[in-house]
Design a protein around this motif. Structure first.
Motif, PDB file in Angstrom:
ATOM      1  N   ARG A  68      -0.944  -5.875  -1.899  1.00 50.97           N
ATOM      2  CA  ARG A  68       0.311  -6.574  -1.248  1.00 50.97           C
ATOM      3  C   ARG A  68       0.014  -7.246   0.061  1.00 50.97           C
ATOM      4  NH1 ARG A  68       3.697  -2.972  -3.640  1.00 50.97           N
ATOM      5  NH2 ARG A  68       3.841  -1.528  -1.709  1.00 50.97           N
ATOM      6  N   THR A  69      -0.671  -6.329   0.859  1.00 47.45           N
ATOM      7  CA  THR A  69      -1.212  -6.826   2.181  1.00 47.45           C
ATOM      8  C   THR A  69      -2.340  -7.741   2.078  1.00 47.45           C
ATOM      9  OG1 THR A  69      -0.520  -4.503   3.310  1.00 47.45           O
ATOM     10  CG2 THR A  69      -2.164  -6.188   4.591  1.00 47.45           C
ATOM     11  N   LEU A  70      -2.986  -7.712   1.371  1.00 51.23           N
ATOM     12  CA  LEU A  70      -4.300  -8.638   1.128  1.00 51.23           C
ATOM     13  C   LEU A  70      -3.640  -9.967   0.657  1.00 51.23           C
ATOM     14  CD1 LEU A  70      -7.010  -6.281  -0.658  1.00 51.23           C
ATOM     15  CD2 LEU A  70      -7.105  -7.375   1.829  1.00 51.23           C
ATOM     16  N   THR A  71      -2.952  -9.922  -0.500  1.00 49.89           N
ATOM     17  CA  THR A  71      -2.463 -11.182  -0.869  1.00 49.89           C
ATOM     18  C   THR A  71      -1.486 -11.824   0.026  1.00 49.89           C
ATOM     19  OG1 THR A  71      -0.761 -10.197  -2.171  1.00 49.89           O
ATOM     20  CG2 THR A  71      -2.761 -10.404  -3.258  1.00 49.89           C
ATOM     21  N   LEU A  82      -3.913 -18.761  -4.282  1.00 50.15           N
ATOM     22  CA  LEU A  82      -4.485 -17.688  -5.208  1.00 50.15           C
ATOM     23  C   LEU A  82      -3.858 -18.077  -6.723  1.00 50.15           C
ATOM     24  CD1 LEU A  82      -4.115 -14.325  -3.219  1.00 50.15           C
ATOM     25  CD2 LEU A  82      -6.061 -15.890  -3.642  1.00 50.15           C
ATOM     26  N   GLU A  83      -4.435 -17.770  -7.931  1.00 52.28           N
ATOM     27  CA  GLU A  83      -3.786 -18.299  -9.131  1.00 52.28           C
ATOM     28  C   GLU A  83      -3.062 -16.908  -9.606  1.00 52.28           C
ATOM     29  OE1 GLU A  83      -4.190 -21.202 -10.255  1.00 52.28           O
ATOM     30  OE2 GLU A  83      -5.125 -21.915  -8.586  1.00 52.28           O
ATOM     31  N   PRO A  84      -2.201 -17.142 -10.677  1.00 51.15           N
ATOM     32  CA  PRO A  84      -1.479 -16.248 -11.490  1.00 51.15           C
ATOM     33  C   PRO A  84      -2.681 -15.406 -12.212  1.00 51.15           C
ATOM     34  CG  PRO A  84      -0.383 -18.294 -11.948  1.00 51.15           C
ATOM     35  CD  PRO A  84      -1.620 -18.537 -11.040  1.00 51.15           C
ATOM     36  N   ALA A  85      -2.198 -14.070 -12.310  1.00 49.48           N
ATOM     37  CA  ALA A  85      -3.182 -13.344 -12.848  1.00 49.48           C
ATOM     38  C   ALA A  85      -3.796 -13.620 -14.415  1.00 49.48           C
ATOM     39  CB  ALA A  85      -2.662 -11.774 -12.993  1.00 49.48           C
ATOM     40  N   HIS A  86      -5.157 -14.075 -14.374  1.00 53.23           N
ATOM     41  CA  HIS A  86      -5.606 -14.170 -15.723  1.00 53.23           C
ATOM     42  C   HIS A  86      -6.794 -13.516 -15.871  1.00 53.23           C
ATOM     43  CE1 HIS A  86      -3.472 -17.882 -16.628  1.00 53.23           C
ATOM     44  NE2 HIS A  86      -3.447 -18.269 -15.381  1.00 53.23           N
ATOM     45  N   PRO A  87      -6.782 -12.173 -16.418  1.00 55.01           N
ATOM     46  CA  PRO A  87      -7.636 -11.121 -16.401  1.00 55.01           C
ATOM     47  C   PRO A  87      -9.054 -11.709 -16.553  1.00 55.01           C
ATOM     48  CG  PRO A  87      -5.864 -10.421 -17.452  1.00 55.01           C
ATOM     49  CD  PRO A  87      -5.597 -11.883 -17.131  1.00 55.01           C
ATOM     50  N   ASP A  88      -9.379 -12.571 -17.550  1.00 55.27           N
ATOM     51  CA  ASP A  88     -10.603 -13.176 -17.819  1.00 55.27           C
ATOM     52  C   ASP A  88     -11.146 -14.170 -16.672  1.00 55.27           C
ATOM     53  OD1 ASP A  88      -8.673 -15.092 -18.688  1.00 55.27           O
ATOM     54  OD2 ASP A  88     -10.182 -15.574 -20.214  1.00 55.27           O
ATOM     55  N   ARG A  89     -10.461 -14.584 -15.946  1.00 54.20           N
ATOM     56  CA  ARG A  89     -10.848 -15.899 -14.938  1.00 54.20           C
ATOM     57  C   ARG A  89     -10.704 -15.717 -13.569  1.00 54.20           C
ATOM     58  NH1 ARG A  89      -7.514 -19.151 -18.634  1.00 54.20           N
ATOM     59  NH2 ARG A  89      -6.627 -19.742 -16.847  1.00 54.20           N
ATOM     60  N   HIS A  90      -9.930 -14.533 -13.131  1.00 56.66           N
ATOM     61  CA  HIS A  90      -9.515 -14.356 -11.820  1.00 56.66           C
ATOM     62  C   HIS A  90      -9.660 -12.789 -11.465  1.00 56.66           C
ATOM     63  CE1 HIS A  90      -7.475 -18.004 -12.753  1.00 56.66           C
ATOM     64  NE2 HIS A  90      -7.740 -18.351 -11.504  1.00 56.66           N
ATOM     65  N   VAL A  91      -9.919 -12.464 -10.083  1.00 57.59           N
ATOM     66  CA  VAL A  91      -9.983 -11.170  -9.728  1.00 57.59           C
ATOM     67  C   VAL A  91      -8.721 -11.251  -8.414  1.00 57.59           C
ATOM     68  CG1 VAL A  91     -11.197  -9.500  -8.377  1.00 57.59           C
ATOM     69  CG2 VAL A  91     -12.070 -10.778 -10.367  1.00 57.59           C
ATOM     70  N   LEU A  92      -7.528 -10.624  -8.743  1.00 61.67           N
ATOM     71  CA  LEU A  92      -6.582 -10.525  -7.916  1.00 61.67           C
ATOM     72  C   LEU A  92      -6.173 -11.742  -7.196  1.00 61.67           C
ATOM     73  CD1 LEU A  92      -4.418  -8.479  -6.582  1.00 61.67           C
ATOM     74  CD2 LEU A  92      -6.129  -8.228  -4.593  1.00 61.67           C
ATOM     75  N   GLY A  93      -6.072 -12.647  -8.343  1.00 66.08           N
ATOM     76  CA  GLY A  93      -5.875 -14.148  -7.795  1.00 66.08           C
ATOM     77  C   GLY A  93      -7.045 -15.115  -7.481  1.00 66.08           C
ATOM     78  N   TRP A  94      -8.143 -14.342  -7.319  1.00 66.67           N
ATOM     79  CA  TRP A  94      -9.173 -15.250  -6.762  1.00 66.67           C
ATOM     80  C   TRP A  94      -9.883 -15.764  -7.996  1.00 66.67           C
ATOM     81  CZ3 TRP A  94     -11.852 -15.828  -2.044  1.00 66.67           C
ATOM     82  CH2 TRP A  94     -11.114 -15.289  -0.946  1.00 66.67           C
TER      83      TRP A  94
END
Length: 169
Positions: A68-71, A82-94
């Protein structure tokens, strides 16, 4: 004389190696840093993961309060998109810009002129975590200057914690 202030699996800041800097896709690098931690090289070790798996371990598997602090800092302080969580294309929104077994490059930008990349690189006996920042405006430069001193210690902690979670007790 060896450095006895560090123990195995303790991340520490190093100079960014030229071959690591070359993996950045930014047109200009205004800030860079890297932290390194020695790892277990046994083939059966729990530390044997791909770079993307290490990126997820360092960022997504961190305790909820740290995530939470990081984001919050990335979005509110720097305006990073940051993007919504897409496990195959993002890591914590990156967004994942590149993923290979030995390195993963995450990157995003803000509306105020800050571009950022995070790179995890697996080495035969170590794990490296690097950051690259490009300031395209005075506002971006000022925002980064306020937090720059916190960056390397935070990266060390993320890497140390990820290694700690992966190392059997």
């Amino acid at each position: 004389m060896p450095d006895t202030s560090r123990t195995p699996h303790m991340a520490h800041e190093i100079q960014v190696p030229p071959e690591v800097r070359a993996l950045s896709t930014l047109s200009r690098i205004d800030y860079q840093n890297a932290v390194l931690v020695e790892t277990d090289t046994r083939p059966d070790s729990a530390l044997q993961r791909t770079a993307e798996q290490w990126a997820r371990a360092a960022l997504e598997d961190a305790p909820a309060e740290i995530r939470r602090t990081l984001t919050q800092q990335w979005t509110a302080r720097f305006g990073l998109q940051l993007e919504p969580a897409h496990p195959d294309r993002h890591v914590l929104g990156w967004p994942i810009r590149r993923s290979a077994p030995d390195h993963a490059l995450l990157g995003t930008a803000s509306d105020n002129g800050l571009q950022a990349e995070l790179l995890i690189q697996c080495r035969p006996d170590a794990l490296l975590f690097a950051s690259f920042i490009q300031h395209d405006t005075d506002d971006a430069r000022a925002r980064w200057a306020e937090a720059e001193h916190l960056h390397a210690p935070a990266m060390c902690r993320l890497l140390d914690d990820a290694i700690g979670r992966a190392t059997p007790a």
